[in-house]
Design a protein around this motif. Sequence first.
Motif, PDB file in Angstrom:
ATOM      1  N   GLU A  40       0.822  -1.207   0.000  1.00 31.44           N
ATOM      2  CA  GLU A  40       0.000   0.000   0.000  1.00 31.44           C
ATOM      3  C   GLU A  40       0.856   1.257   0.000  1.00 31.44           C
ATOM      4  O   GLU A  40       0.555   2.228  -0.716  1.00 31.44           O
ATOM      5  N   LEU A  41       1.931   1.249   0.796  1.00 29.28           N
ATOM      6  CA  LEU A  41       2.831   2.401   0.835  1.00 29.28           C
ATOM      7  C   LEU A  41       3.506   2.612  -0.521  1.00 29.28           C
ATOM      8  O   LEU A  41       3.677   3.748  -0.971  1.00 29.28           O
ATOM      9  N   GLN A 101       2.295   1.649  -3.502  1.00 31.98           N
ATOM     10  CA  GLN A 101       1.294   2.132  -4.436  1.00 31.98           C
ATOM     11  C   GLN A 101       1.005   3.616  -4.222  1.00 31.98           C
ATOM     12  O   GLN A 101       0.890   4.383  -5.182  1.00 31.98           O
ATOM     13  N   ASP A 102       0.903   4.025  -2.962  1.00 34.78           N
ATOM     14  CA  ASP A 102       0.654   5.439  -2.663  1.00 34.78           C
ATOM     15  C   ASP A 102       1.815   6.307  -3.120  1.00 34.78           C
ATOM     16  O   ASP A 102       1.615   7.419  -3.642  1.00 34.78           O
ATOM     17  N   SER A 103       3.027   5.812  -2.917  1.00 36.82           N
ATOM     18  CA  SER A 103       4.212   6.566  -3.321  1.00 36.82           C
ATOM     19  C   SER A 103       4.251   6.746  -4.839  1.00 36.82           C
ATOM     20  O   SER A 103       4.561   7.836  -5.336  1.00 36.82           O
ATOM     21  N   LYS A 151       1.683   6.694  -6.923  1.00 41.27           N
ATOM     22  CA  LYS A 151       0.627   7.638  -7.298  1.00 41.27           C
ATOM     23  C   LYS A 151       1.070   9.077  -7.056  1.00 41.27           C
ATOM     24  O   LYS A 151       0.805   9.982  -7.861  1.00 41.27           O
ATOM     25  N   THR A 152       1.756   9.301  -5.925  1.00 45.37           N
ATOM     26  CA  THR A 152       2.241  10.652  -5.596  1.00 45.37           C
ATOM     27  C   THR A 152       3.254  11.127  -6.630  1.00 45.37           C
ATOM     28  O   THR A 152       3.192  12.273  -7.092  1.00 45.37           O
ATOM     29  N   THR A 171       1.459  11.825 -10.001  1.00 49.64           N
ATOM     30  CA  THR A 171       0.673  13.060  -9.921  1.00 49.64           C
ATOM     31  C   THR A 171       1.564  14.292  -9.970  1.00 49.64           C
ATOM     32  O   THR A 171       1.292  15.245 -10.721  1.00 49.64           O
ATOM     33  N   THR A 187      -3.949   1.236 -10.958  1.00 47.52           N
ATOM     34  CA  THR A 187      -3.140   0.433 -10.036  1.00 47.52           C
ATOM     35  C   THR A 187      -3.528  -1.033 -10.094  1.00 47.52           C
ATOM     36  O   THR A 187      -4.702  -1.375  -9.959  1.00 47.52           O
ATOM     37  N   THR A 224       1.805  -0.479 -11.658  1.00 51.25           N
ATOM     38  CA  THR A 224       0.882   0.638 -11.820  1.00 51.25           C
ATOM     39  C   THR A 224       1.116   1.245 -13.199  1.00 51.25           C
ATOM     40  O   THR A 224       2.263   1.397 -13.621  1.00 51.25           O
ATOM     41  N   HIS A 282       6.117  -2.435  -9.371  1.00 51.21           N
ATOM     42  CA  HIS A 282       6.254  -1.941  -8.004  1.00 51.21           C
ATOM     43  C   HIS A 282       7.634  -2.237  -7.425  1.00 51.21           C
ATOM     44  O   HIS A 282       8.172  -1.439  -6.650  1.00 51.21           O
TER      45      HIS A 282
END
Length: 282
Positions: A170-171, A173-175, A177-178, A181, A195, A200, A218
């Motif tokens: 999860e960390l 994937q969030d990283s 996405k950040t 973006t 994702t 991703t 990932h």
Amino acid sequence: MYWEYSDTDLARTLSTFLNKRIHTYMRNPDGPEAARLHSVKDFIAELEHGGIQLEGFTTTRREERSAPFRPRGIHTIYTITCDALPASECFVCIDCGPSSSTKFYAETGERFDSSAQFYARVYDALTYRGQSIYDDDFGFVFRFLEHIEEIVAELPSVRAKFEKQQKIKELTQDSIKTWFTQICEELGCSYSIETKKIHTKLYVKLDDKTQLEIVVQHSKFQKIMPELSSLIQAYMAVFKANKVRALITDADSWLYWREPGKKQSEDEYYEEEMKKWSGLWK
């Protein structure tokens, strides 16, 4: 007897663990039961008359009508529970189908016709499908039951390891996405993010009919991200400067590739490729 499988990643992870543990008991040396049981016929007879002879375990018997997609008839199901564990959540089932296991083992001896199936549940961990029980390996049922409390004790560590891996995923994937973006916002381009479990995808809109698709694994994202902005800019520059539209994809190993300076017919090329693939399987 039919399981209602949970569709969560955790349940699948726990079930994989359970199935691996079951298979470690296959083909193990015979235990004390070998002195009195010599075939599945004997094993089923023991279940039928008094239950499995293991201290601390209880056997119950019930009959269940076959589901429409299974051979018609009544299934006799023996449920074995450990007295130290909750019977509704930890148990083993021996499912004897409509065809006579006694007749099968006494007259045919054919393994693929086995009508005795092994199922197990240990809290959220389930066997994926029935494990056929044969004359030469029914002892694994005893080995599994002897270790069921040990398996229960292992489940928290399996769960904890899974939850740790999920947190890392999860960390990650969030990283990603950040990063996506921030890069696209700085470049001022329209984008979309998709994702998946192991990668991703970033879609960058080049014009109303064209998009750039970038796949980031990932496990490799930390190496890729620092170069991503310049990579997108390079593609955008090439796109704007040329009228020809080109699509970059993974190489197709079965295409006829012409090597510069090498004279080789298409048939010769494929013959050589087949030899390479054959060598990999030897």
